[in-house]
Design a protein around this motif. Structure first.
Motif, PDB file in Angstrom:
ATOM      1  N   GLY A  17      -2.966  -3.360   3.326  1.00 34.17           N
ATOM      2  CA  GLY A  17      -2.452  -2.011   3.457  1.00 34.17           C
ATOM      3  C   GLY A  17      -3.529  -0.996   3.133  1.00 34.17           C
ATOM      4  O   GLY A  17      -4.618  -1.341   2.666  1.00 34.17           O
ATOM      5  N   SER A  18      -3.223   0.262   3.374  1.00 33.76           N
ATOM      6  CA  SER A  18      -4.192   1.336   3.159  1.00 33.76           C
ATOM      7  C   SER A  18      -3.801   2.276   2.020  1.00 33.76           C
ATOM      8  O   SER A  18      -4.631   3.068   1.568  1.00 33.76           O
ATOM      9  CB  SER A  18      -4.358   2.161   4.441  1.00 33.76           C
ATOM     10  OG  SER A  18      -3.114   2.741   4.824  1.00 33.76           O
ATOM     11  N   ASP A  19      -2.555   2.179   1.544  1.00 32.05           N
ATOM     12  CA  ASP A  19      -2.063   3.084   0.509  1.00 32.05           C
ATOM     13  C   ASP A  19      -1.887   2.321  -0.802  1.00 32.05           C
ATOM     14  O   ASP A  19      -1.222   1.282  -0.837  1.00 32.05           O
ATOM     15  CB  ASP A  19      -0.732   3.702   0.938  1.00 32.05           C
ATOM     16  CG  ASP A  19      -0.187   4.660  -0.105  1.00 32.05           C
ATOM     17  OD1 ASP A  19      -0.706   5.786  -0.201  1.00 32.05           O
ATOM     18  OD2 ASP A  19       0.747   4.261  -0.834  1.00 32.05           O
ATOM     19  N   ARG A  25       1.004  -1.544  -4.369  1.00 32.27           N
ATOM     20  CA  ARG A  25       1.567  -1.888  -5.670  1.00 32.27           C
ATOM     21  C   ARG A  25       3.031  -2.297  -5.519  1.00 32.27           C
ATOM     22  O   ARG A  25       3.463  -3.322  -6.057  1.00 32.27           O
ATOM     23  CB  ARG A  25       1.444  -0.698  -6.629  1.00 32.27           C
ATOM     24  CG  ARG A  25       1.908  -1.010  -8.057  1.00 32.27           C
ATOM     25  CD  ARG A  25       2.315   0.232  -8.809  1.00 32.27           C
ATOM     26  NE  ARG A  25       3.442   0.903  -8.160  1.00 32.27           N
ATOM     27  CZ  ARG A  25       4.699   0.488  -8.232  1.00 32.27           C
ATOM     28  NH1 ARG A  25       5.011  -0.619  -8.901  1.00 32.27           N
ATOM     29  NH2 ARG A  25       5.667   1.151  -7.612  1.00 32.27           N
ATOM     30  N   ALA A  26       3.786  -1.498  -4.784  1.00 33.07           N
ATOM     31  CA  ALA A  26       5.220  -1.769  -4.620  1.00 33.07           C
ATOM     32  C   ALA A  26       5.459  -3.067  -3.850  1.00 33.07           C
ATOM     33  O   ALA A  26       6.358  -3.853  -4.197  1.00 33.07           O
ATOM     34  CB  ALA A  26       5.881  -0.593  -3.909  1.00 33.07           C
ATOM     35  N   CYS A  27       4.684  -3.311  -2.809  1.00 36.38           N
ATOM     36  CA  CYS A  27       4.911  -4.531  -2.027  1.00 36.38           C
ATOM     37  C   CYS A  27       4.477  -5.773  -2.802  1.00 36.38           C
ATOM     38  O   CYS A  27       5.003  -6.868  -2.577  1.00 36.38           O
ATOM     39  CB  CYS A  27       4.225  -4.450  -0.667  1.00 36.38           C
ATOM     40  SG  CYS A  27       2.487  -4.864  -0.652  1.00 36.38           S
ATOM     41  N   GLY A  46      -7.270   2.108   8.084  1.00 37.96           N
ATOM     42  CA  GLY A  46      -7.708   2.175   6.698  1.00 37.96           C
ATOM     43  C   GLY A  46      -7.391   0.958   5.866  1.00 37.96           C
ATOM     44  O   GLY A  46      -7.501   1.003   4.637  1.00 37.96           O
ATOM     45  N   ALA A  47      -7.001  -0.136   6.499  1.00 37.43           N
ATOM     46  CA  ALA A  47      -6.651  -1.358   5.768  1.00 37.43           C
ATOM     47  C   ALA A  47      -7.647  -2.468   6.114  1.00 37.43           C
ATOM     48  O   ALA A  47      -8.574  -2.275   6.900  1.00 37.43           O
ATOM     49  CB  ALA A  47      -5.223  -1.786   6.113  1.00 37.43           C
ATOM     50  N   VAL A 101     -11.383  -0.901  -5.405  1.00 34.50           N
ATOM     51  CA  VAL A 101     -11.232  -1.279  -6.808  1.00 34.50           C
ATOM     52  C   VAL A 101      -9.917  -0.754  -7.366  1.00 34.50           C
ATOM     53  O   VAL A 101      -9.178  -1.492  -8.044  1.00 34.50           O
ATOM     54  CB  VAL A 101     -12.431  -0.760  -7.628  1.00 34.50           C
ATOM     55  CG1 VAL A 101     -12.186  -0.957  -9.125  1.00 34.50           C
ATOM     56  CG2 VAL A 101     -13.715  -1.474  -7.209  1.00 34.50           C
ATOM     57  N   ARG A 102      -9.586   0.492  -7.070  1.00 32.69           N
ATOM     58  CA  ARG A 102      -8.328   1.060  -7.574  1.00 32.69           C
ATOM     59  C   ARG A 102      -7.123   0.319  -7.006  1.00 32.69           C
ATOM     60  O   ARG A 102      -6.147   0.043  -7.713  1.00 32.69           O
ATOM     61  CB  ARG A 102      -8.238   2.550  -7.227  1.00 32.69           C
ATOM     62  CG  ARG A 102      -9.262   3.419  -7.924  1.00 32.69           C
ATOM     63  CD  ARG A 102      -8.891   4.901  -7.825  1.00 32.69           C
ATOM     64  NE  ARG A 102      -8.703   5.355  -6.450  1.00 32.69           N
ATOM     65  CZ  ARG A 102      -9.662   5.795  -5.663  1.00 32.69           C
ATOM     66  NH1 ARG A 102     -10.929   5.821  -6.099  1.00 32.69           N
ATOM     67  NH2 ARG A 102      -9.409   6.204  -4.425  1.00 32.69           N
ATOM     68  N   MET A 103      -7.182  -0.016  -5.719  1.00 31.19           N
ATOM     69  CA  MET A 103      -6.083  -0.735  -5.091  1.00 31.19           C
ATOM     70  C   MET A 103      -5.925  -2.125  -5.710  1.00 31.19           C
ATOM     71  O   MET A 103      -4.805  -2.566  -6.021  1.00 31.19           O
ATOM     72  CB  MET A 103      -6.310  -0.846  -3.582  1.00 31.19           C
ATOM     73  CG  MET A 103      -5.212  -1.564  -2.837  1.00 31.19           C
ATOM     74  SD  MET A 103      -5.507  -1.624  -1.053  1.00 31.19           S
ATOM     75  CE  MET A 103      -5.235   0.090  -0.584  1.00 31.19           C
ATOM     76  N   THR A 104      -7.027  -2.803  -5.905  1.00 26.81           N
ATOM     77  CA  THR A 104      -6.985  -4.149  -6.486  1.00 26.81           C
ATOM     78  C   THR A 104      -6.432  -4.103  -7.898  1.00 26.81           C
ATOM     79  O   THR A 104      -5.606  -4.942  -8.284  1.00 26.81           O
ATOM     80  CB  THR A 104      -8.390  -4.772  -6.487  1.00 26.81           C
ATOM     81  OG1 THR A 104      -8.915  -4.746  -5.159  1.00 26.81           O
ATOM     82  CG2 THR A 104      -8.343  -6.205  -6.986  1.00 26.81           C
TER      83      THR A 104
END
Length: 332
Positions: free
Chosen positions: A75-77, A82-84, A111-112, A124-127
């Motif tokens: 995902g890109s967001d 986080r929710a998924c 963007g994914a 990094v923030r997404m991970t």
């Protein structure tokens, strides 16, 4: 012993790559039977999972005999990822994997996938958000970089390890390369040589024979190998690689009877899981691979891809098996 969290995978595990429209439960079943040590679902859209889209939710289906198995998300967001992750965790996989490697346009241009290789701080923030959203081990699959001028995988490996991933798989191409040219494992080897690296590092790209698996194992020092395209229609590659690594000897290739049996199991599971029409239609991409290299096969292949009857398809497979006993086919 290679471990991801508390998951023990053996001395040199072989992983089945998550492949869209390929790595579904029927395909995973034949690969598990033939030696895959760790498997992943097809990649699942975080947006689709949040919307409760039927296709995305169905990809959460996992079976006990598949374990250990990971659910792969993309995902890109960050908030959506986080929710998924929380949703995927409820499906009780053994781990969660993040896809930062898919190069296809309708993923990367949104963007994914591999697009995150152009924004390492966001990656990094997404991970970190995913790691914090689950009690399961989190792993990542990615590429060397976006293009030849941005091969940033050494930085990526350190930063993702620092925020809590427990294994990393690297495909030896950039996003721009897609699947063209030869995979370059040099940087994968340098990750393993880095004294800061403590997590398992798996290599991916162009492993299509036991000999190449051994050569890359020795040359680059990886903890295991992920196999993708070479397993399509040829699930035997996992046991062939294991046998070669253990003995230095090549296993005899599967007979036509063995190919028919594996194809039939794959077809039957596909029909049970997806329904007769969808299961049959989605099997069509596999027939050529199961029977690759056989002379005089074209008429049977045409019948296999034209039939919409499960019963008829099983009959055609029986005809092929009978032809084997009559020595009609000779491997090309």
């Amino acid at each position: 012993m290679v471990k991801i969290g508390n998951i023990e995978l053996g001395e040199f595990p072989l992983l089945l790559a998550p492949m869209e429209d390929v790595s579904d439960p029927p395909f995973r079943a034949v690969c598990k039977e033939n030696g895959a040590d760790l498997m992943y679902t097809e990649f699942i859209s975080s947006e689709g999972l949040i919307r409760d889209a039927a296709k995305s939710v169905r990809k959460l289906d996992i079976f006990e005999y598949e374990r250990p198995i990971g659910i792969q998300l993309f995902g890109s967001d960050i908030e959506t990822m986080r929710a998924c992750t929380e949703i995927a965790t409820q499906a009780s996989p053994d781990l969660i994997d993040i896809n930062y490697g898919c190069p296809v346009k309708n993923v990367a241009c949104r963007g994914a996938g591999a697009a995150l290789l152009q924004d390492i701080p966001k990656m990094v923030r997404m991970t970190e958000a995913v790691v914090k959203a689950t009690h399961l081990p989190v792993t990542v699959k990615t590429r060397l970089g976006w293009d030849d001028t941005t091969k940033n995988i050494l930085e990526v490996a350190e930063r993702l390890q620092d925020i809590g991933i427990q294994a990393l798989t690297v495909h030896g191409r950039t996003r721009v390369q897609m699947y063209k040219g030869a995979a370059d494992w040099t940087l994968i080897g340098r990750i393993k040589e880095n004294p800061r690296t403590t997590i398992p590092i798996f290599g991916n790209g162009d492993i299509d024979s036991p000999q190449k698996a051994l050569a890359y194992k020795n040359r680059y020092g990886v903890d295991g190998i992920m196999i993708g395209r070479a397993s399509i229609g040829y699930p035997w590659i996992f046991n062939e690689v294991k046998h070669y690594l253990r003995t230095g000897e090549l296993l005899t290739p599967p007979t036509l009877a063995a190919r028919v049996e594996a194809c039939r199991k794959h077809l039957d599971f596909s029909v049970r899981w997806k329904g007769e029409i969808t299961g049959i239609l989605e099997m069509r991409r596999h027939y050529t691979n199961y029977f690759r290299g056989l002379n005089h096969f074209k008429p049977y292949r045409m019948r296999l891809v034209e039939s919409l009857s499960h019963e008829e398809l099983n009959g055609i497979l029986s005809e092929i098996s009978e032809a084997y006993h009559q020595a009609e086919f000779v491997t090309a």
